[in-house]
Design a protein around this motif. Structure first.
Motif, PDB file in Angstrom:
ATOM      1  N   ARG A 250      17.511  23.145  10.825  1.00 49.00           N
ATOM      2  CA  ARG A 250      16.319  22.433  11.281  1.00 49.00           C
ATOM      3  C   ARG A 250      15.907  22.910  12.672  1.00 49.00           C
ATOM      4  O   ARG A 250      14.722  23.107  12.948  1.00 49.00           O
ATOM      5  CB  ARG A 250      16.585  20.926  11.291  1.00 49.00           C
TER       6      ARG A 250
ATOM      7  N   ILE B  10      10.167  18.548  11.204  1.00 51.80           N
ATOM      8  CA  ILE B  10      10.660  19.204   9.977  1.00 51.80           C
ATOM      9  C   ILE B  10      11.236  18.129   9.053  1.00 51.80           C
ATOM     10  O   ILE B  10      10.737  17.931   7.943  1.00 51.80           O
ATOM     11  CB  ILE B  10      11.733  20.273  10.319  1.00 51.80           C
TER      12      ILE B  10
ATOM     13  N   HIS C  51       9.954  24.158   3.191  1.00 50.29           N
ATOM     14  CA  HIS C  51      11.334  24.236   3.679  1.00 50.29           C
ATOM     15  C   HIS C  51      12.404  24.010   2.612  1.00 50.29           C
ATOM     16  O   HIS C  51      13.588  24.224   2.883  1.00 50.29           O
ATOM     17  CB  HIS C  51      11.553  23.183   4.784  1.00 50.29           C
TER      18      HIS C  51
END
Length: 597
Positions: A538, A552, A586
């Motif tokens: 992260r 994130i 992600h």
């Protein structure tokens, strides 16, 4: 304005958006009630505690309704924080502030109907030319954040908020959503009136923040005390200090004592340094910022693990607002206030500088704050009662509940102390009064003939040990007040105490054992190496995207990933906080790390 046809269908579609855009399966608290009103086109005042998801109540409708949601927010930093989070979830958002170089592009995007959210400051929103600009496209909703700023009775009144009603009246068909975490009954009534929201539009979600542990201690060595707190709380923290000089002094000393990154923030710093320090704090996972109260309202950082006050705040409302910056992610957090009798003395002196019509209200607020500081009972209950709630007698998560203090009747000793202040001419400080009462043969006492007074030497033993906490308590309640030369004079209910008409009880704090680190306070309570690896990924992704790590994913999302260990993108998409945009951006990278474990 086009709204969705059926209330049940509205909430069902809102729930689908909650899952798809924000990555959550269920609403929290009163969110559904607020959303239902907004989607049906009704103006609303939502009073919801910090961390209860206020921003979702306008961000989600902005993705469903036709047109742009115009968000009026008090600080540029707060707008930019929320902008990052909204864009990370795939929401078409922009800010229109003096700090934005792309303002022409933003205006074009609004005119073209390409914005879900447009954030502006009240100073801009109240200008006639901005009102004219808004007519160039469709508005879905006005959202007024930090709405207590509209009220003269609110703790953070901003005159420009009073100018918003004419803007909204130009668009009578557009619903208004006012949002605040901090408004007592009087302030709520004023907000409704000032923003033209009907009484039935009030949605009150309560004020409790059960994940925050409240503690209040007498301040004797703030560097040592806050250093101890920082050792217990390894995550990010905010320390509020009363003056710029104290901010800088504490920041230097705490950094030296702990080895942590500790930076100052106050209005006297150069703008570039102030902005850089704030940006460093927002992006950090363990930094501490020492600040005046100018800092924090513009921060949407969810992972602040502690808030410390190195002096008293202005009021219970301000205390609630400032401590509310801790634990917005729902994880455990600590709020500790370190106070001194001088804090109340200075605050009472400042009351004399206020206009006469404001003095009574501000004195009442200060008295309420004193009762919070001096109470031997549950701190949370005092806070919640102040906002009109009826809490349980004990919360189990404040210092008085966790370690109940001893309460002692100090009425007779109080009469002796007040009598000593009176008989010495109401011009000497506590140290001199203490010497008189305990019979000290000090030269100054002999020179002034104070060894001949009837109060000389009338206090000894255990009663003498009570004098200092008693003096603090009497100053907090205003029965002793500081003179301009540092002496103590009678004030408040001192005459009633001297006549025996008013009792005085004081709190004797329990002896504090040396604190140890509390494992449940860390982001990784079970010490899972996968969680640490996910956090490291992260950090890398956040640095690459130039956003704070929490944009994130929150720590809670990473903990759920480490626990559930999803094996596919489909499974990853069921983790709380993983919306469609974040999954696409992600998901693969985090799956790759999980597979290594």
């Amino acid at each position: 304005m086009a709204t969705l046809p059926d209330p049940n269908l509205q909430l069902e579609r809102a729930r689908e958006q909650l899952r798809t855009v924000f990555g959550f399966s269920e609403f929290r608290g009163r969110q559904p009630d607020v959303l239902a009103r907004i989607l049906e086109g009704h103006s609303t005042l939502a009073v919801m505690p910090t961390g209860a998801g206020k921003s979702l109540t306008y961000q989600l409708p902005a993705t469903l309704l036709h047109g742009t949601c115009v968000v009026i927010s008090p600080l540029i930093a707060l707008m930019h924080d929320q902008l990052r989070s909204a864009r990370a979830n795939g929401i078409r958002a922009a800010t229109l502030t003096s700090a934005d170089a792309d303002w022409r592009d933003t205006m074009d995007a609004y005119r073209a109907g390409d914005l879900d959210l447009l954030y502006v400051a009240p100073e801009r929103a109240s200008q006639p030319q901005f009102c004219d600009f808004l007519t160039s496209s469709q508005i879905a909703l006005f959202a007024i954040d930090e709405a207590h700023c509209v009220s003269e009775w609110g703790h953070d009144f901003r005159p420009d908020y009073r100018q918003l009603l004419p803007l909204m009246e130009r668009f009578p068909e557009v619903p208004r959503l006012a949002l605040t975490a901090t408004a007592d009954k009087r302030t709520r009534s004023d907000i409704l009136s000032q923003l033209g929201i009907p009484q039935e539009g009030l949605v009150l979600a309560g004020f409790d923040r059960p994940n925050i542990t409240y503690a209040i201690q007498h301040r004797d060595n703030p560097v040592r005390q806050i250093t101890t707190l920082m050792a217990e709380q390894p995550g990010p923290g905010i320390v509020y200090a009363p003056t710029r000089r104290k901010v800088e002094d504490l920041a230097l000393k705490l950094a030296a004592a702990t080895g942590r990154l500790v930076l100052p923030y106050h209005a006297g710093l150069p703008a570039e340094e102030r902005a850089a320090n704030q940006a460093a704090f927002v992006a950090s996972e363990d930094m501490v910022i020492v600040a005046t109260i100018a800092f924090g309202m513009g921060i949407d950082k969810p992972d602040v693990r502690f808030v410390a006050h190195a002096g008293i705040p202005k009021s219970i409302e301000a205390y609630y607002q400032e401590t509310g910056r801790a634990g917005r992610d729902g994880d455990p957090a600590q709020a500790t206030m370190y106070w001194g009798a001088g804090d109340f003395a200075q605050a009472r002196q400042r009351l004399a500088e206020l206009p006469e019509e404001r003095r009574s209200d501000e004195r009442t607020r200060l008295d309420m704050l004193a009762s919070l500081v001096e109470t031997p009972t549950c701190r949370r209950a005092v806070l919640l009662r102040h906002f009109g709630e009826k809490p349980e007698k004990a919360c189990g998560n404040c210092d008085n509940c966790l370690s109940p203090p001893k309460v002692t009747d100090a009425t007779e000793t109080a009469r002796k102390l007040l009598s000593a202040a009176y008989r010495t001419g109401q011009s000497f400080g506590f140290g001199h009064l203490q010497k008189v009462l305990t019979g000290s043969r000090d030269d100054r006492i002999k020179q002034r003939g104070h060894d001949q007074l009837s109060v000389f030497g009338i206090v000894e033993g255990e009663e003498a040990a009570m004098l200092q906490p008693l003096s603090r308590a009497l100053q907090a309640r205003g029965a002793l007040v500081s003179t301009e030369h540092g002496g103590l004079a009678l004030g408040g209910d001192a005459p009633a105490i001297l006549k025996g008409e008013q009792a005085v009880e004081i709190v004797i704090p329990p002896k504090r054992s040396r604190a140890t680190k509390r494992g449940d306070r860390t982001p990784n309570p079970v010490g899972d190496p996968l969680f640490d690896a996910l956090r490291e990924l992260r950090r890398e992704l956040a640095a690459e995207a130039q956003v704070p790590p929490y944009v994130i994913f929150h720590d809670a999302t990473l903990r759920e990933m480490a626990s559930a260990r999803p094996a596919s993108l489909d499974e990853m998409g069921r983790i709380g906080g993983v919306g469609a945009k974040k999954l696409a951006a992600h998901g693969g990278a985090f799956l790759s790390v999980i597979r290594q474990y």
